[in-house]
Design a protein around this motif. Structure first.
Motif, PDB file in Angstrom:
ATOM      1  N   SER A 117      -5.038 -12.595  32.197  1.00 26.39           N
ATOM      2  CA  SER A 117      -4.578 -11.900  31.151  1.00 26.39           C
ATOM      3  C   SER A 117      -4.565 -12.946  29.766  1.00 26.39           C
ATOM      4  CB  SER A 117      -2.979 -11.368  31.086  1.00 26.39           C
ATOM      5  OG  SER A 117      -2.313 -12.225  31.519  1.00 26.39           O
ATOM      6  N   ALA A 118      -4.332 -14.198  30.319  1.00 25.58           N
ATOM      7  CA  ALA A 118      -4.113 -15.171  28.995  1.00 25.58           C
ATOM      8  C   ALA A 118      -5.672 -15.563  28.687  1.00 25.58           C
ATOM      9  CB  ALA A 118      -3.537 -16.843  29.741  1.00 25.58           C
ATOM     10  N   ARG A 149      -7.918 -13.696  28.747  1.00 35.65           N
ATOM     11  CA  ARG A 149      -8.605 -12.183  27.815  1.00 35.65           C
ATOM     12  C   ARG A 149      -8.077 -12.505  26.496  1.00 35.65           C
ATOM     13  NH1 ARG A 149      -7.466  -6.797  30.760  1.00 35.65           N
ATOM     14  NH2 ARG A 149      -8.856  -7.812  32.056  1.00 35.65           N
ATOM     15  N   ALA A 150      -6.666 -12.707  26.375  1.00 36.82           N
ATOM     16  CA  ALA A 150      -6.206 -12.824  24.903  1.00 36.82           C
ATOM     17  C   ALA A 150      -6.800 -14.041  24.197  1.00 36.82           C
ATOM     18  CB  ALA A 150      -4.706 -13.169  25.052  1.00 36.82           C
TER      19      ALA A 150
END
Length: 265
Positions: free
Chosen positions: A7-8, A10-11
């Motif tokens: 998720s990081a 992707r961010a």
């Protein structure tokens, strides 16, 4: 990995595209769209036409583009030769001597390019070195401005080069000239093509120094782009800019293919 979380990552990717697209990609896309446009609708160009490119094909733009290509080729080849020679010569010198050579080559890029243009204009406006008003002074200015990049690229490549290859060739009885041409330069070929591409691209887009010294019969395309936009012909200037970008990218693509082939030899 620097960002282990999915998720990081992707961010981080979203942040990259949020910064890259508006700052780098969007202005270029607007220029491409403006080269086909007939007018402006709000903040973006509107309409569709090929008239600007037809004007280029029947005007002086092709001559200006050829002038830019010839200038960039001459300047990049001269800069690559001088930068490579200086980097090879500085490799065996003392640290103090290398620092002096580094400073000499980096000086033209440490000052504004318009200063370089003015200095060449003043220096070569009197015999016996009268270059003012000739194409040679434009090529000279571009060479002075891009040689530092060729020198730095080759110097960095030399520091990564394994000296064992030279030592083996010398141990087998090869003469220094033979070692240079048959061992060292082939190993440097990927870096040399990269340096040539960088010098070519920088020369193709150079404007500030060129504005100071170009003669009427040697008009590079960036000067014509500036003149078109300065008189309000924005769409024509956009079409000229697209032609300049396309030509530069085609040459860089060709050099990239050569670099790839050299890397796999």
């Amino acid at each position: 990995m620097l960002v282990p979380s999915k998720s990081a990552r992707r961010a981080v990717h979203l942040l990259f595209f949020a910064l890259f697209v508006p700052v780098f990609a969007l202005p270029l896309l607007v220029i491409v769209a403006a080269s086909f446009a007939t007018g402006w609708s709000g903040a973006l160009p509107s309409g569709a036409t090929l008239a600007h490119y037809r004007d280029i094909a029947h005007g002086d733009a092709l001559d200006a583009l050829l002038t830019s290509v010839l200038t960039a080729l001459a300047a990049s080849l001269t800069a690559l030769t001088a930068g490579t020679w200086a980097a090879l010569a500085a490799e065996k010198r003392t640290r103090r001597t290398r620092r002096i050579i580094d400073a000499l080559f980096l000086l033209p890029v440490a000052v504004p390019s318009v200063v370089v243009g003015l200095s060449l204009l003043v220096a070569f406006s009197r015999p016996p070195l009268l270059l003012n008003g000739t194409p040679q002074i434009v090529i000279l200015a571009h060479t002075v401005l891009v040689t530092a990049f060729a020198y730095q690229s080759v110097t960095a490549a030399l520091t990564r080069l394994d000296p064992a290859y030279e030592q083996c060739a010398a141990g087998l009885g090869a003469r220094p000239v033979h070692v240079l041409w048959r061992v060292k330069l082939p190993l440097l070929l990927p870096s040399l093509t990269a340096a040539a591409g960088l010098c070519f691209a920088l020369s193709m887009g150079e404007l500030s120094a060129t504005m100071m010294i170009y003669p009427p019969d040697w008009l590079p395309l960036p000067v014509q782009i500036f003149a078109a936009t300065d008189r309000g012909s924005l769409f024509t200037g956009a079409a000229l800019a697209v032609a300049l970008m396309a030509t530069t990218l085609l040459v860089l693509l060709g050099l990239s293919r050569l670099r790839t082939k050299a890397s796999y030899r």
